[in-house]
Design an enzyme around this catalytic site. Structure first.
Site, PDB file in Angstrom:
ATOM      1  N   CYS A   1       0.737  -0.865   0.004  1.00 36.09           N
ATOM      2  CA  CYS A   1      -0.003   0.321  -0.241  1.00 36.09           C
ATOM      3  C   CYS A   1       0.949   1.038  -0.075  1.00 36.09           C
ATOM      4  O   CYS A   1       2.728   1.155   0.211  1.00 36.09           O
ATOM      5  CB  CYS A   1      -0.700   0.174   1.794  1.00 36.09           C
ATOM      6  SG  CYS A   1      -2.541   1.054   0.898  1.00 36.09           S
TER       7      CYS A   1
ATOM      8  N   CYS B   1      -4.273  -1.246  -1.744  1.00 34.25           N
ATOM      9  CA  CYS B   1      -5.480   0.584  -2.065  1.00 34.25           C
ATOM     10  C   CYS B   1      -6.817   0.747  -2.207  1.00 34.25           C
ATOM     11  O   CYS B   1      -6.585  -0.238  -3.155  1.00 34.25           O
ATOM     12  CB  CYS B   1      -4.028   1.176  -2.676  1.00 34.25           C
ATOM     13  SG  CYS B   1      -2.813   1.089  -1.763  1.00 34.25           S
TER      14      CYS B   1
ATOM     15  N   CYS C   1      -1.600   4.094  -5.330  1.00 38.03           N
ATOM     16  CA  CYS C   1      -1.420   2.340  -4.680  1.00 38.03           C
ATOM     17  C   CYS C   1      -0.169   2.331  -5.406  1.00 38.03           C
ATOM     18  O   CYS C   1       0.378   2.531  -7.394  1.00 38.03           O
ATOM     19  CB  CYS C   1      -2.968   1.744  -5.849  1.00 38.03           C
ATOM     20  SG  CYS C   1      -2.789  -0.198  -5.116  1.00 38.03           S
TER      21      CYS C   1
END
Length: 140
Positions: free
Chosen positions: A11, A83, A90
């Site tokens: 993430c 994400c 992302c």
């Protein structure tokens, strides 16, 4: 006994979703070993992520946000980005990997409300990560 398959959960900040994914996989998914990282690591793991996992008996209080750079030379069997679809940051993984997968979750740290409502959002995300990421990994 066969070797554990390695998973990198990615993430942006490595403070909530990816940390929960790492903790959940390591505590509850036999046959896998997880790590997490971010492209722009936060200063610390979100306290609500720590609390959401502590609520189900998993301790990630000693975890720290890590940069993807720490893992760039390591090979992973799976790289999973978590994400949310609305998150333009992302990360993509350019290291060595068997399979890449995106399973997006909205960032619970953006939740507005009382402390209990915010923690509930983290718990909901935790449960969705466990359901969806575990289903994916078990199917592989």
């Amino acid at each position: 006994m066969s070797a554990k398959r390695s998973v990198l959960v990615l993430c942006t900040g490595n403070s909530a979703r990816s940390q929960m994914g790492e903790g959940l996989i390591n505590a509850r998914l036999e046959g896998f070993e997880a790590y997490s990282a971010g492209t722009r690591p936060a200063p610390q793991v979100n306290p609500n992520a720590i609390a959401a996992l502590a609520d189900i008996g998993i301790d990630i209080s000693s975890n720290r946000p890590k940069s993807v750079d720490e893992f760039k030379d390591r090979r992973f069997d799976f790289v999973i980005t978590v994400c949310g679809s609305a998150d333009a940051n992302c990360p993509a993984w350019i290291g060595k990997v068997g399979k890449r997968c995106h399973i997006g979750f909205e960032d619970p740290s953006h939740t507005q409300g009382t402390p209990n409502e915010i923690l509930d959002a983290f718990k909901k995300t935790r449960d969705m990560i466990e359901d969806q990421v575990f289903a994916y990994l078990r199917s592989q």
